[in-house]
Design an enzyme around this catalytic site. Structure first.
Site, PDB file in Angstrom:
ATOM      1  N   LYS A 119       0.849  -1.192   0.000  1.00 33.47           N
ATOM      2  CA  LYS A 119       0.000   0.000   0.000  1.00 33.47           C
ATOM      3  C   LYS A 119       0.881   1.237   0.000  1.00 33.47           C
ATOM      4  CE  LYS A 119      -4.545   0.645   0.345  1.00 33.47           C
ATOM      5  NZ  LYS A 119      -5.610  -0.196  -0.144  1.00 33.47           N
ATOM      6  N   GLY A 157     -20.179   7.390   4.507  1.00 33.34           N
ATOM      7  CA  GLY A 157     -19.261   7.655   3.388  1.00 33.34           C
ATOM      8  C   GLY A 157     -19.914   7.380   2.052  1.00 33.34           C
ATOM      9  N   GLY A 172     -18.492   8.052  -1.099  1.00 30.23           N
ATOM     10  CA  GLY A 172     -17.483   8.265  -2.136  1.00 30.23           C
ATOM     11  C   GLY A 172     -17.689   7.283  -3.280  1.00 30.23           C
ATOM     12  N   HIS A 173     -16.589   6.859  -3.872  1.00 29.79           N
ATOM     13  CA  HIS A 173     -16.680   5.972  -5.045  1.00 29.79           C
ATOM     14  C   HIS A 173     -17.506   4.724  -4.755  1.00 29.79           C
ATOM     15  CE1 HIS A 173     -12.854   8.179  -5.945  1.00 29.79           C
ATOM     16  NE2 HIS A 173     -13.452   8.251  -7.116  1.00 29.79           N
ATOM     17  N   VAL A 174     -17.291   4.126  -3.584  1.00 27.27           N
ATOM     18  CA  VAL A 174     -17.960   2.855  -3.278  1.00 27.27           C
ATOM     19  C   VAL A 174     -19.311   3.090  -2.596  1.00 27.27           C
ATOM     20  CG1 VAL A 174     -17.743   0.643  -2.096  1.00 27.27           C
ATOM     21  CG2 VAL A 174     -15.713   1.731  -3.038  1.00 27.27           C
TER      22      VAL A 174
HETATM   23  P1  NAI Z   1     -13.571   7.859  -1.317  1.00 33.22           P
HETATM   24  O1  NAI Z   1     -12.451   8.701  -0.862  1.00 33.22           O
HETATM   25  O2  NAI Z   1     -14.065   7.989  -2.709  1.00 33.22           O
HETATM   26  O3  NAI Z   1     -14.853   8.061  -0.356  1.00 33.22           O
HETATM   27  C1  NAI Z   1     -14.795   8.145   1.023  1.00 33.22           C
HETATM   28  C2  NAI Z   1     -15.933   9.068   1.434  1.00 33.22           C
HETATM   29  O4  NAI Z   1     -16.084   9.009   2.838  1.00 33.22           O
HETATM   30  C3  NAI Z   1     -15.675  10.538   1.064  1.00 33.22           C
HETATM   31  O5  NAI Z   1     -16.793  11.030   0.328  1.00 33.22           O
HETATM   32  C4  NAI Z   1     -15.529  11.226   2.422  1.00 33.22           C
HETATM   33  O6  NAI Z   1     -16.027  12.534   2.421  1.00 33.22           O
HETATM   34  C5  NAI Z   1     -16.355  10.317   3.307  1.00 33.22           C
HETATM   35  N1  NAI Z   1     -16.006  10.360   4.719  1.00 33.22           N
HETATM   36  C6  NAI Z   1     -14.772  10.408   5.294  1.00 33.22           C
HETATM   37  N2  NAI Z   1     -14.882  10.422   6.635  1.00 33.22           N
HETATM   38  C7  NAI Z   1     -16.210  10.367   6.913  1.00 33.22           C
HETATM   39  C8  NAI Z   1     -16.960  10.357   8.110  1.00 33.22           C
HETATM   40  N3  NAI Z   1     -16.377  10.400   9.304  1.00 33.22           N
HETATM   41  N4  NAI Z   1     -18.316  10.308   8.034  1.00 33.22           N
HETATM   42  C9  NAI Z   1     -18.936  10.252   6.832  1.00 33.22           C
HETATM   43  N5  NAI Z   1     -18.249  10.277   5.663  1.00 33.22           N
HETATM   44  C10 NAI Z   1     -16.921  10.326   5.703  1.00 33.22           C
HETATM   45  O7  NAI Z   1     -13.155   6.343  -1.012  1.00 33.22           O
HETATM   46  P2  NAI Z   1     -13.739   5.035  -1.665  1.00 33.22           P
HETATM   47  O8  NAI Z   1     -12.946   4.673  -2.849  1.00 33.22           O
HETATM   48  O9  NAI Z   1     -15.234   5.120  -1.771  1.00 33.22           O
HETATM   49  O10 NAI Z   1     -13.368   3.956  -0.538  1.00 33.22           O
HETATM   50  C11 NAI Z   1     -14.074   3.936   0.689  1.00 33.22           C
HETATM   51  C12 NAI Z   1     -13.368   2.948   1.615  1.00 33.22           C
HETATM   52  O11 NAI Z   1     -13.348   1.661   1.000  1.00 33.22           O
HETATM   53  C13 NAI Z   1     -11.893   3.298   1.925  1.00 33.22           C
HETATM   54  O12 NAI Z   1     -11.604   2.859   3.223  1.00 33.22           O
HETATM   55  C14 NAI Z   1     -11.129   2.447   0.927  1.00 33.22           C
HETATM   56  O13 NAI Z   1      -9.827   2.159   1.392  1.00 33.22           O
HETATM   57  C15 NAI Z   1     -12.001   1.209   0.888  1.00 33.22           C
HETATM   58  N6  NAI Z   1     -11.851   0.461  -0.341  1.00 33.22           N
HETATM   59  C16 NAI Z   1     -12.105   1.044  -1.556  1.00 33.22           C
HETATM   60  C17 NAI Z   1     -11.956   0.316  -2.722  1.00 33.22           C
HETATM   61  C18 NAI Z   1     -12.293   0.899  -4.055  1.00 33.22           C
HETATM   62  O14 NAI Z   1     -12.398   0.117  -5.037  1.00 33.22           O
HETATM   63  N7  NAI Z   1     -12.499   2.202  -4.182  1.00 33.22           N
HETATM   64  C19 NAI Z   1     -11.494  -1.074  -2.684  1.00 33.22           C
HETATM   65  C20 NAI Z   1     -11.347  -1.624  -1.351  1.00 33.22           C
HETATM   66  C21 NAI Z   1     -11.493  -0.857  -0.236  1.00 33.22           C
END
Ligand code: NAI
Length: 346
Positions: free
Chosen positions: A78, A175, A177-179
């Site tokens: 990572k 959260g 975000g993307h997922v």
């Molecule tokens: P991202 O960065 O696109 O989305 C994360 C979201 O969470 C952001 O919109 C942010 O504003 C929000 N956030 C942060 N702290 C918060 C809180 N305390 N309360 C509410 N919202 C909050 O990340 P993504 O890609 O969606 O990933 C989410 C999680 O899943 C991360 O932990 C990542 O490591 C994990 N992950 C993602 C993968 C992927 O394919 N994108 C694959 C495997 C794991």
């Protein structure tokens, strides 16, 4: 100096600094026993170096376990980039990171993670071919991660809530975000009742309105009474402080390292909350990145990602039989696979 590496069993921790672009990055490689260490790159405003180091090492270990559980020929690594606190040129910074990845000669392969976008990986790809998920392969892992988490939710809700479908289930998502955003859309489509939250309140509220979901501020989402809580933001949120205040029966999420410590798995069990291990649920993106690179089509990839359901079912059965938490069972199974690979290589 070696404390975090020893605690997380990480083999290598590389530091990179570029005074021209402001890059300060760490690349942790937990293991390359099963193959090159593939793992995303985080780009966040870390409060200090120690936090960044712990994040990189814990996440690298999680990637090894994830690949081993998913049966992929990959190790675990990572990267974290500390977002500069002064003005910076984002494209130049990611090109600089690309040179860092290149210097490891393919032992570490980078990809998207929290805080990074495909456009960032395009800059990385100008400097190294050891990157997945840039425009060159057009592969965004997030929809596949969401599909895997959704499949895990179906299996876990059948077991814990005796539900054959997700209609009417009250799901709280942390959260968007993307997922998390994709999961929210899939769940709304399935007829679930949603309460959602994001730090970006305007964006979160807009999505909530579109999906007829309820938006709550970030500090409230973990106390929402619900059937399922889905952590899809950052790690460490299941801890001694938050667990007593949870009002749910099931936790299935995408975020990496949701448990602050393995002890917290016991605390969840004591509260009769079923927690499905993060790296089992969220392997969909990694599976997709690997199979896509092997030129397999979307349908095959989707089928393999849905295989997460079968893996989880086996895991929950074994955990029940041996009377241990699913988190501990998953660690045992994955570590056994890594151990077997080491024995074969010896
Ligand atoms: P991202 O960065 O696109 O989305 C994360 C979201 O969470 C952001 O919109 C942010 O504003 C929000 N956030 C942060 N702290 C918060 C809180 N305390 N309360 C509410 N919202 C909050 O990340 P993504 O890609 O969606 O990933 C989410 C999680 O899943 C991360 O932990 C990542 O490591 C994990 N992950 C993602 C993968 C992927 O394919 N994108 C694959 C495997 C794991």
């Amino acid at each position: 100096m070696f404390v975090t590496l020893e605690q997380t069993d990480v083999a290598e921790l590389h530091q990179f600094r570029d005074p021209v672009t402001g890059l300060r990055a760490l690349i942790a490689i937990h293991s390359t026993r099963l193959g090159p260490a593939l793992g995303g790159c985080r780009f966040l405003p870390y409060p200090d170096e120690a936090t960044a180091e712990i994040d990189a090492c814990r996440l690298a270990r999680g990637m090894s376990l994830k690949a081993a559980m998913a049966g992929l020929p990959l190790g675990g690594g990572k990267a974290v980039i500390m977002e500069p606190d002064k003005p910076y040129d984002r494209a130049a910074l990611f090109r600089s990171f690309g040179r860092a990845v290149e210097s490891l000669g393919g032992r570490y392969i980078t990809a998207m993670d929290a805080g990074t976008e495909m456009s960032d990986l395009d800059q990385v790809a100008r400097q190294t071919r050891h990157v997945r998920g840039s425009s060159a392969d057009g592969m965004d892992p997030s929809p596949f991660t969401a599909l895997g988490v959704y499949t895990a939710l179906q299996v876990a809700s059948e077991r814990q809530l005796h539900r054959q479908d997700l209609k009417g289930l009250h799901v709280a998502i942390q959260g968007l975000g993307h997922v998390g955003r994709r999961l929210a859309m899939m769940l709304a489509w399935a007829g679930a009742r949603l309460t959602v939250s994001d730090l970006d309140e305007a964006r979160g509220m807009a999505l909530a309105e579109r999906l007829k979901a309820t938006f709550v501020p970030p500090e409230r989402i973990m106390q929402v009474p619900c059937d399922v809580f889905m952590p899809c933001a950052l790690g460490g949120i299941l801890n001694a402080d938050s667990i007593p205040r949870l009002d749910t029966r099931l936790i299935v999420g995408a975020a990496n390292n949701q448990l602050a410590s393995l002890e917290d798995a016991h605390h969840l069990q004591d509260r009769h909350i079923l927690y499905t291990p993060d790296y089992v649920n969220n392997a969909g993106g990694l599976i997709a990145l690997t199979l896509h690179h092997q030129q397999l089509g979307n349908e095959t990839v989707r089928r393999k990602v849905k295989g997460i359901g079968r893996t989880l079912r086996h895991l929950l059965n074994d955990a029940e039989r041996l009377r241990v938490s699913p988190a501990i069972m998953a660690d045992r199974m994955a570590e056994q696979r890594l151990h077997d690979a080491r024995e074969r290589a010896a």
